[in-house]
Design a protein around this motif. Structure first.
Motif, mmCIF file in Angstrom:
data_model
loop_
_atom_site.group_PDB
_atom_site.id
_atom_site.type_symbol
_atom_site.label_atom_id
_atom_site.label_comp_id
_atom_site.label_asym_id
_atom_site.label_seq_id
_atom_site.Cartn_x
_atom_site.Cartn_y
_atom_site.Cartn_z
ATOM 1 N N MET A 1 0.854 -1.193 0.000
ATOM 2 C CA MET A 1 0.000 0.000 0.000
ATOM 3 C C MET A 1 0.890 1.243 0.000
ATOM 4 O O MET A 1 1.819 1.348 0.802
ATOM 5 C CB MET A 1 -0.917 -0.002 1.237
ATOM 6 N N ASN A 2 0.616 2.189 -0.907
ATOM 7 C CA ASN A 2 1.454 3.382 -0.992
ATOM 8 C C ASN A 2 1.053 4.421 0.056
ATOM 9 O O ASN A 2 0.054 4.267 0.772
ATOM 10 C CB ASN A 2 1.416 3.979 -2.404
ATOM 11 N N PHE A 3 1.842 5.506 0.133
ATOM 12 C CA PHE A 3 1.631 6.511 1.164
ATOM 13 C C PHE A 3 0.250 7.152 1.071
ATOM 14 O O PHE A 3 -0.413 7.397 2.092
ATOM 15 C CB PHE A 3 2.717 7.586 1.068
ATOM 16 N N GLN A 4 -0.206 7.440 -0.141
ATOM 17 C CA GLN A 4 -1.506 8.091 -0.308
ATOM 18 C C GLN A 4 -2.635 7.217 0.246
ATOM 19 O O GLN A 4 -3.550 7.700 0.931
ATOM 20 C CB GLN A 4 -1.765 8.406 -1.789
ATOM 21 N N ASN A 5 -2.572 5.928 -0.047
ATOM 22 C CA ASN A 5 -3.612 5.026 0.453
ATOM 23 C C ASN A 5 -3.526 4.857 1.968
ATOM 24 O O ASN A 5 -4.546 4.783 2.657
ATOM 25 C CB ASN A 5 -3.506 3.663 -0.235
ATOM 26 N N ARG A 6 -2.291 4.803 2.471
ATOM 27 C CA ARG A 6 -2.146 4.709 3.924
ATOM 28 C C ARG A 6 -2.671 5.970 4.601
ATOM 29 O O ARG A 6 -3.303 5.911 5.664
ATOM 30 C CB ARG A 6 -0.677 4.491 4.313
ATOM 31 N N LEU A 28 -4.154 -2.718 10.785
ATOM 32 C CA LEU A 28 -5.252 -2.323 9.903
ATOM 33 C C LEU A 28 -4.789 -2.105 8.467
ATOM 34 O O LEU A 28 -5.454 -2.514 7.508
ATOM 35 C CB LEU A 28 -5.905 -1.046 10.447
ATOM 36 N N LEU A 29 -3.633 -1.466 8.312
ATOM 37 C CA LEU A 29 -3.147 -1.084 6.980
ATOM 38 C C LEU A 29 -2.110 -2.064 6.427
ATOM 39 O O LEU A 29 -1.573 -1.840 5.338
ATOM 40 C CB LEU A 29 -2.549 0.324 7.043
ATOM 41 N N GLN A 30 -1.832 -3.122 7.191
ATOM 42 C CA GLN A 30 -0.882 -4.151 6.753
ATOM 43 C C GLN A 30 0.470 -3.523 6.378
ATOM 44 O O GLN A 30 1.022 -3.776 5.305
ATOM 45 C CB GLN A 30 -1.457 -4.962 5.579
ATOM 46 N N ALA A 31 0.956 -2.711 7.304
ATOM 47 C CA ALA A 31 2.248 -2.052 7.124
ATOM 48 C C ALA A 31 3.058 -2.233 8.409
ATOM 49 O O ALA A 31 2.527 -2.605 9.453
ATOM 50 C CB ALA A 31 2.052 -0.563 6.835
ATOM 51 N N SER A 32 4.360 -1.980 8.330
ATOM 52 C CA SER A 32 5.192 -2.103 9.516
ATOM 53 C C SER A 32 4.953 -0.908 10.441
ATOM 54 O O SER A 32 4.540 0.169 10.004
ATOM 55 C CB SER A 32 6.666 -2.159 9.129
ATOM 56 N N GLU A 33 5.209 -1.113 11.733
ATOM 57 C CA GLU A 33 5.050 -0.018 12.680
ATOM 58 C C GLU A 33 6.019 1.114 12.378
ATOM 59 O O GLU A 33 5.676 2.287 12.566
ATOM 60 C CB GLU A 33 5.249 -0.531 14.110
#
Length: 249
Positions: A1-6, A28-33
């Motif tokens: 997921m790119n920055f805009q979507n995050r 929720l966003l499936q990204a690292s902390e």
């Protein structure tokens, strides 16, 4: 997921919950902390959110608090909760009442009772003057916006008393993170009242369930009873009951 979507996901989560922690956003966003923390720094620099310890909150939550504004929000739900809470109070009880706007709605339902209240709320004192209720106003420093008394002297005052019941409001209630508040002042008062009472009741409308606010200050076990409104998700009610809370709707 790119920055805009995050970014869209972060702002949507803040709109729904008011505040949220890094771990929850990462899941929720499936990204690292680490990624989420960098995003929050960037969004805070743009003025889109306020960084907090371990997360973020909406910009509007950092605006000055006014008791009368908060009291007007979700009024019908608060009155319903207050009616249920008043039914728990028996003649002769000594009761702690904090400065929460939902707790304030107890006033018309208890003014005929011969009870003793201990409170840090100036609106509660004003509302119950001349009623059957005996009032003990906590002493200390007055917060004009919250219309309440807080501080070290207030804590020492409350430590001198024991009560049958304590009714406290919270800004967030989470099965995972427990109780949270928008200010350490309210948290300190809630902790002190609960420590001095035999039974502690949380008065919390359904919009605050599974919401984590700025300052996490206690586990669910601080209280024995949660009083909320019929808008509460039945699955959440079950979860709170399994955590040991009695839930009144």
């Amino acid at each position: 997921m790119n920055f805009q979507n995050r970014t869209r996901g972060i702002l949507a989560a803040l709109e729904e919950h008011g505040s949220i922690d890094v771990h929850t956003l990462a899941t929720l966003l499936q990204a690292s902390e680490m990624t989420i923390r960098r995003d929050l720094v960037q969004l805070a620099d743009q003025g889109l959110l306020i960084r907090t310890r371990g997360g973020a909150m909406r910009v509007d939550m950092a605006q000055p608090f006014r008791f009368e504004h908060k009291a007007a929000q979700r009024y019908e739900q608060k009155v319903h909760i207050a009616q249920l809470a008043a039914q728990q109070i028996e003649e002769g009880d000594t009761v702690f009442l904090d400065c929460g706007s939902t707790v304030f709605q107890l006033c018309p339902f208890i003014r005929h009772k011969r009870i003793q209240i201990i409170t840090n709320s100036l609106p509660i004192v004003s509302e119950l003057l001349g009623s059957s209720v005996t009032i003990n106003l906590v002493g200390g420093e007055v917060d004009a916006d919250r219309q309440a008394v807080h501080g070290l002297m207030a804590a020492q005052h409350m430590q001198q008393y024991r009560a049958k019941r304590a009714f406290i409001g919270v800004d967030g209630l989470s099965s995972q993170h427990g109780l949270s508040a928008n200010s350490e002042k309210e948290a300190s008062t809630a902790l002190q009242m609960a420590a001095q009472a035999e039974h502690t009741y949380l008065l919390c409308d359904s919009s605050k369930l599974e919401r984590t606010s700025y300052f996490q200050f206690a586990p669910l076990t601080l209280a024995q009873v949660l009083i909320t409104d019929a808008g509460a998700d039945p699955a959440l009610v079950t979860a709170y009951q399994q955590a040991g809370l009695t839930v009144l709707l």
